[in-house]
Design a protein around this motif. Structure first.
Motif, PDB file in Angstrom:
ATOM      1  N   ALA A   7       2.827   8.964  -5.102  1.00 57.20           N
ATOM      2  CA  ALA A   7       1.881   7.889  -4.811  1.00 57.20           C
ATOM      3  C   ALA A   7       2.673   6.664  -4.383  1.00 57.20           C
ATOM      4  O   ALA A   7       3.502   6.170  -5.133  1.00 57.20           O
ATOM      5  CB  ALA A   7       1.054   7.567  -6.050  1.00 57.20           C
ATOM      6  N   PRO A   8       2.470   6.178  -3.148  1.00 54.65           N
ATOM      7  CA  PRO A   8       3.226   5.022  -2.697  1.00 54.65           C
ATOM      8  C   PRO A   8       2.830   3.763  -3.454  1.00 54.65           C
ATOM      9  O   PRO A   8       1.721   3.651  -3.950  1.00 54.65           O
ATOM     10  CB  PRO A   8       2.861   4.906  -1.220  1.00 54.65           C
ATOM     11  N   SER A 101      -5.907   3.440  11.094  1.00 61.08           N
ATOM     12  CA  SER A 101      -4.484   3.436  10.767  1.00 61.08           C
ATOM     13  C   SER A 101      -4.282   3.049   9.313  1.00 61.08           C
ATOM     14  O   SER A 101      -5.217   2.646   8.622  1.00 61.08           O
ATOM     15  CB  SER A 101      -3.719   2.478  11.689  1.00 61.08           C
ATOM     16  N   LEU A 102      -3.046   3.184   8.886  1.00 58.68           N
ATOM     17  CA  LEU A 102      -2.669   2.835   7.520  1.00 58.68           C
ATOM     18  C   LEU A 102      -1.779   1.602   7.533  1.00 58.68           C
ATOM     19  O   LEU A 102      -0.797   1.564   8.267  1.00 58.68           O
ATOM     20  CB  LEU A 102      -1.919   3.995   6.859  1.00 58.68           C
ATOM     21  N   ALA A 103      -2.125   0.610   6.750  1.00 62.54           N
ATOM     22  CA  ALA A 103      -1.361  -0.636   6.669  1.00 62.54           C
ATOM     23  C   ALA A 103      -0.369  -0.553   5.514  1.00 62.54           C
ATOM     24  O   ALA A 103      -0.314  -1.417   4.643  1.00 62.54           O
ATOM     25  CB  ALA A 103      -2.295  -1.824   6.494  1.00 62.54           C
ATOM     26  N   GLU A 115      -1.035  10.265  -2.343  1.00 65.28           N
ATOM     27  CA  GLU A 115      -2.304   9.619  -2.631  1.00 65.28           C
ATOM     28  C   GLU A 115      -2.171   8.169  -2.211  1.00 65.28           C
ATOM     29  O   GLU A 115      -1.293   7.455  -2.713  1.00 65.28           O
ATOM     30  CB  GLU A 115      -2.683   9.724  -4.102  1.00 65.28           C
ATOM     31  N   LEU A 116      -3.010   7.752  -1.279  1.00 66.44           N
ATOM     32  CA  LEU A 116      -2.931   6.406  -0.728  1.00 66.44           C
ATOM     33  C   LEU A 116      -3.590   5.403  -1.657  1.00 66.44           C
ATOM     34  O   LEU A 116      -4.632   5.683  -2.258  1.00 66.44           O
ATOM     35  CB  LEU A 116      -3.612   6.368   0.643  1.00 66.44           C
ATOM     36  N   VAL A 173      -6.112  11.240  -0.090  1.00 69.31           N
ATOM     37  CA  VAL A 173      -4.953  12.139  -0.052  1.00 69.31           C
ATOM     38  C   VAL A 173      -4.597  12.492   1.393  1.00 69.31           C
ATOM     39  O   VAL A 173      -5.417  13.030   2.143  1.00 69.31           O
ATOM     40  CB  VAL A 173      -5.198  13.412  -0.883  1.00 69.31           C
ATOM     41  N   LEU A 174      -3.353  12.171   1.755  1.00 65.45           N
ATOM     42  CA  LEU A 174      -2.809  12.472   3.080  1.00 65.45           C
ATOM     43  C   LEU A 174      -1.797  13.597   2.895  1.00 65.45           C
ATOM     44  O   LEU A 174      -0.894  13.492   2.061  1.00 65.45           O
ATOM     45  CB  LEU A 174      -2.119  11.226   3.647  1.00 65.45           C
TER      46      LEU A 174
END
Length: 186
Positions: A7-8, A101-103, A115-116, A173-174
């Motif tokens: 998980a970031p 997009s993802l920031a 998991e974002l 989830v990516l």
């Protein structure tokens, strides 16, 4: 849905960006090229359009970059992907494109599923004559959400694309699905 393996951290504590590739055009210069090319009616008219699938023509980009003119039938899109270590830009020549997009900067390797964190999703609509630039490892999907009209866009990358990583997304989830190399799309 499988449990994420990593998980970031929130965007403020994301993985530091590596140094930009040496030389070559900046993301802003790639965007200027994409916008200028998207405004060239003769170039845009040279793209054959297919009612069922995306079409493309490779273009000569500035200063050793890779560029593409892409046609988008109604309802088509790229799916979630990144361009590895290439910075890039794209501009809409005709129609309207949507970019999700993802920031947050994701780790470039060493994971299969993430998991974002909440709040990392970004949405942009790019009408004809508009575009956007992005840095290395930018994760996004681009869509033509029109039910009836083709869209056309110009994309440029530097360095030329070494690979594209394709992802699936289920809620937060990516998951990395596969990696494409230049031979897969040229």
């Amino acid at each position: 849905m499988s449990a994420p393996t990593h998980a970031p951290a929130p965007a403020a504590a994301a993985v530091p960006a590596p140094a930009a590739p040496a030389g070559g055009p900046t993301a802003r210069e790639l965007l200027d090229f994409a916008l200028e090319t998207a405004a060239d009616a003769d170039t845009v008219a040279a793209l054959p359009l297919d009612p069922q699938g995306r079409t493309w023509i490779r273009l000569d980009g500035p200063a050793g970059s890779e560029a593409w003119l892409i046609g988008w039938p109604p309802g088509t899109g790229t799916g979630w992907h990144d361009h590895a270590g290439s910075r890039g830009a794209f501009a809409t020549a005709r129609g309207r494109l949507t970019e999700n997009s993802l920031a947050v900067r994701l780790p470039s390797e060493g994971w299969k599923s993430l998991e974002l964190a909440p709040g990392v999703d970004r949405l942009r609509h790019l009408d004809a004559g508009t575009g956007r630039a992005f840095v290395e490892h930018h994760v996004h999907e681009v869509l033509n959400e029109s039910p009836a009209e083709h869209a056309i866009s110009v994309h440029a990358y530097y360095p030329p694309l070494p690979l594209i990583r394709r992802y699936s997304r289920s809620g937060p989830v990516l998951t990395l699905e596969h990696v494409e190399r230049p031979a897969d799309w040229q």
